[in-house]
Enzyme design. Structure first.
Site, PDB file in Angstrom:
ATOM      1  N   PHE A 239      -5.173   6.569  -1.393  1.00 24.05           N
ATOM      2  CA  PHE A 239      -5.738   5.232  -1.620  1.00 24.05           C
ATOM      3  C   PHE A 239      -6.192   5.053  -3.060  1.00 24.05           C
ATOM      4  CE2 PHE A 239      -6.930   6.658   2.757  1.00 24.05           C
ATOM      5  CZ  PHE A 239      -5.874   6.034   3.393  1.00 24.05           C
ATOM      6  N   ASN A 626      11.817   0.774   6.628  1.00 24.70           N
ATOM      7  CA  ASN A 626      11.512   1.338   7.945  1.00 24.70           C
ATOM      8  C   ASN A 626      10.384   0.532   8.591  1.00 24.70           C
ATOM      9  OD1 ASN A 626      10.395   2.856  10.101  1.00 24.70           O
ATOM     10  ND2 ASN A 626      11.207   4.751   9.232  1.00 24.70           N
ATOM     11  N   THR A 629       7.197   2.702   9.925  1.00 21.82           N
ATOM     12  CA  THR A 629       6.236   3.222   8.953  1.00 21.82           C
ATOM     13  C   THR A 629       5.599   2.073   8.172  1.00 21.82           C
ATOM     14  OG1 THR A 629       8.076   3.655   7.445  1.00 21.82           O
ATOM     15  CG2 THR A 629       7.230   5.531   8.703  1.00 21.82           C
ATOM     16  N   GLU A 700      -0.325  -1.641  -0.635  1.00 19.04           N
ATOM     17  CA  GLU A 700      -1.601  -2.252  -0.990  1.00 19.04           C
ATOM     18  C   GLU A 700      -1.801  -3.672  -0.503  1.00 19.04           C
ATOM     19  OE1 GLU A 700      -2.972  -0.335  -5.055  1.00 19.04           O
ATOM     20  OE2 GLU A 700      -0.852  -0.071  -4.679  1.00 19.04           O
TER      21      GLU A 700
HETATM   22 MO1  MOS Z   1      -3.343   2.946  -5.497  1.00 16.92          MO
HETATM   23  S1  MOS Z   1      -5.220   2.259  -5.671  1.00 16.92           S
HETATM   24  O1  MOS Z   1      -2.525   2.330  -6.802  1.00 16.92           O
HETATM   25  O2  MOS Z   1      -3.255   4.538  -5.116  1.00 16.92           O
END
Ligand code: MOS
Length: 734
Positions: A239, A626, A629, A700
């Site tokens: 993350f 996919n 996922t 994201e």
């Molecule tokens: Mo992300 S916050 O670009 O791993």
């Protein structure tokens, strides 16, 4: 044989290894003669080290060494920029001086024979410091606010037109929006095992960027980059907190050098709250003006965010603002306030997540004030082309996202009047927001090998941080080669493989899969040629082509498996290589993903508890490689958005700046009981320009827009506008 595997919901090819314990995460490697490093962390928020007394620690059982600035080799500073793939999490180099800037800073490392012995010995180390009063919140440090320099991703501030112009203004909204410090909290805490073989360094590392780690380590130790080997086969989530290179990675390598043994540093959960970044607190003032029809005339966003004294990290809340809506006058300004808290870093949709909370909340306020449907307001301000770059979008189907969301959520039945919808004793509310994230792509390379045993392997120095990169790489190779998915062995997470960019910025699929496709095509070209040139081959000197995993004559009368071609030639394998990079389309189109978040909440009128009952999300991210996922990625992002809206916040002890919620018991994230129906879908319309694969990233975008959609739903349910996250019971009952 049908070999269409791209676009199908294949199971994760690494799933079996993961659930049977066969997957090795960084801390899992049982190296011979391994020693354990436990850091001594600052408990002082600001000050200077006077002395470090390790005499008691030295007597402790299993003590091997203490590493401090005194005995550490002096590390060189890498270029530390994203563009040259040398980005540090914190610009200050490990052990740079005796200054202390925040609680949790590494002051020393104790190395022991076992983890328990190292923990016990580290507890005996006594650090004498001279302390000063730290600034532990922006409130006390406003005098030090400064204008950010900008970074590799472009300028922070933005201006078009004149936001002060008043002609035609019928409605205005002014509001201040606050988001707190949040921590990434991946399931796998960061960990590094360092081993030196003479002057060559190997790191088993939990990283989103093996090439970045390789470059930084090599440059810090002043050794050739080829002499550093980073292995990161499995990563349990990142993350953003494993994106750049943090001091513990250097510290493990320093320690391994000093004790001449492999050394492991595994961050504890509390250490994750100081050692690898966080999303900084943001405060945004939004001023927007619209005409009588709701067309935006001006949009002003003034941002304050915190950074640390030892780096300049900018949470770019205004990053999406110039592109989001058609509005002639837009201005984004930002100031940074340094506080004595560890350095912030990107966290899932950095900038967009808090930025959209403010803007999409303010738009909801505008819609309510002018009695216009929030979806209709957004349609009236739809940007058909990128208003910032004045370029067409490579592909944008946000209208379709809104329409599908409206339909599936049953939005038409929503009452615009707060507090009028009930479910028994509960208040019910509906809210929506736009989601967006750029479609980044960088150069990536891959190799594909066809083996004499009939299998094929595909490899790239990318990472699978949980998103499913192993699987998507295998899918693209399988389909391009014409082989079944089960015949493909993917490899990644190794800096000796063909270079690929950071698994950040949602760019892995967009950057790596085009290279996999090209490398597969190169392998096919070579195997066809080999069949034609090999004397023992039935296709010798014939016109031939590849189809369905075989090399065949043009009329299809004769064919050979790839394996038979290799056997006829007496070869074990043949290799295709490729680099794929973005081209001139980058200057011709604007690449952004979009989506729409629709939320239904239920609020307990007596207790102020918010329960998110349903989220309908529709995303336009180009082609989906996919769906299974991708759906998982979306679920994760949306749930993280629920956490952002309702729970997540790191609290600090303002005497010294120590995080006091540094555990998963105290730092709240959603659990199963918090989650009801989440229904993400993807339009799955290929982007004709992003790459040959048509896929933009998905990591994201799913978190963006969730928090404002929930805040807007809470307003619709209760009439209470909460402009500070998280929306806690006390804020709602206040
Ligand atoms: Mo992300 S916050 O670009 O791993």
């Amino acid at each position: 044989m049908s070999t269409a595997v791209i676009g199908t919901s294949s199971d994760r090819v690494d799933g079996h290894r993961k659930v049977t314990g066969g997957a090795h995460y960084a801390a899992d490697y049982a190296l011979e003669n391994l020693a354990y490093g436990v850091p001594v962390l600052s408990t002082t928020g600001k000050g200077r080290i006077v002395s470090i007394d390790a005499s008691a620690a030295r007597q402790a059982p299993g003590f091997i060494a203490i590493i401090t600035r005194e005995n550490s080799p002096k590390l060189k500073a890498p270029a530390n920029d994203f563009g040259s793939w040398t980005k540090l999490g914190e610009a200050r180099i490990l052990f740079a001086d005796d200054e202390i800037h925040y609680v949790g800073q590494y002051l020393a490392l104790v190395v022991g024979e076992t983890l328990e012995q190292a923990i016990a010995a580290a507890a005996l180390v006594s650090v004498k410091t001279v302390d000063q009063a730290p600034a532990t919140s922006m409130d006390g440090a406003m005098d030090a606010a400064y204008k950010p320099k900008g970074d590799d991703f472009g300028p922070v501030e933005y201006k078009r037109g004149d936001v002060s112009q008043q002609t035609g203004v019928a409605f205005t909204v002014e509001g201040s929006y606050v988001t707190p410090i949040e921590h990434h909290n991946p399931m796998e805490p960061s960990a590094t095992i360092a081993r030196w073989d003479d002057e060559k360094l190997t790191l088993y590392d939990a990283t989103q960027w093996v090439m970045g780690a390789r470059n930084c380590m090599a440059d810090m130790f002043g050794i050739p980059r080829e002499d550093v080997h980073i292995i990161s086969e499995f990563v349990g989530g990142g993350f953003g907190c494993k994106g750049f290179v943090w001091p513990h990675q250097a510290l493990a390598a320093v320690a391994a050098k000093i004790v001449s043994r492999p050394v492991k540093i595994a961050l504890s959960r509390p250490m994750m709250f100081t050692g690898c970044g966080h999303r900084p607190e943001t405060r945004q003032k939004i001023t927007l003006a619209a005409d009588a029809q709701g067309k935006l005339l001006s949009l002003k966003q003034e941002v304050l965010s915190e950074t640390s004294p030892v780096d300049e990290y900018t949470e770019k809340c205004g990053v999406a603002t110039p592109h989001l809506y058609a509005c002639p006058n837009v201005q984004v300004t930002q100031r940074l306030v340094p506080v004595n808290i560890a350095t912030p870093t990107p966290m899932r949709a950095p900038g967009e997540s808090p930025g959209l909370f403010a803007i999409e909340s303010a738009l909801d306020e505008l819609a309510f004030n002018m009695k216009l449907d929030p979806v209709e307001l957004r349609l009236r301000n739809y940007a058909a082309q990128d208003p910032a770059r004045k370029l067409p979008y490579s592909s944008k189907y946000l209208r379709e996202c809104y329409a599908q969301g409206v339909e599936r959520m049953g939005w038409a039945d929503r009452s615009a009047k707060p507090g009028t919808t009930r479910d028994g004793r509960y208040w019910v509310g509906y809210g929506m927001a736009t989601a967006t994230y750029p479609g980044y792509r960088m150069e990536g390379a891959a190799l594909v090998r066809l083996h004499a045993n009939g299998r094929a392997s595909v490899a790239s120095a990318t990472q699978d941080i949980g998103g499913g990169t192993y699987t998507t790489m295998a899918q693209v190779a399988a389909e391009t080669l014409g082989l079944p998915l089960g015949m493909i062995d993917p490899a990644l997470g190794d800096s000796r493989l063909p270079p690929a960019p950071v698994s950040g910025g949602s760019m892995t699929t967009a950057s790596v899969t085009p290279a996999v496709k090209l490398a597969s095509e190169d392998a096919i070209k070579k195997i066809v040629q080999l069949a034609q040139e090999t004397k023992g081959s039935v296709l010798f000197n014939q016109k031939a082509r590849a189809a369905n995993g075989r090399v065949s004559s043009f009329d299809g009368a004769i064919s050979m498996t790839f394996a038979d071609v290799l056997k006829a030639a007496g070869l074990e394998m043949i290799q295709g290589d490729a680099r794929a990079k973005p081209g001139k389309e980058q200057g011709q189109y604007s690449f952004h993903s979009f989506g729409a978040q629709f939320v239904k909440v239920r609020v307990d009128p007596d207790l102020g508890r918010v329960h998110v009952m349903r989220i309908v999300s529709v995303f336009d991210v180009g082609r989906v490689i996919n769906p299974k996922t991708a759906r998982s990625q979306a679920l994760g992002g949306i749930i993280q958005g629920i956490g952002m809206a309702l729970m997540e916040q790191t609290h600090y002890d303002h005497r010294n700046g120590a995080p006091v919620t540094a555990s998963l018991a105290d730092y709240l994230v959603p659990v199963n009981a918090d989650i009801q129906s989440i229904e993400p879908t993807f339009l799955n319309i290929p982007d004709p320009y992003i790459s040959s694969m048509g896929a933009r990233g998905i990591g994201e975008i799913a978190i963006t827009g969730v928090a404002p959609a929930i805040a807007n739903a809470v307003f619709n349910a209760t009439g209470k506008r909460v402009r500070e996250l998280p929306i806690t019971i006390e804020r709602l009952l206040d």
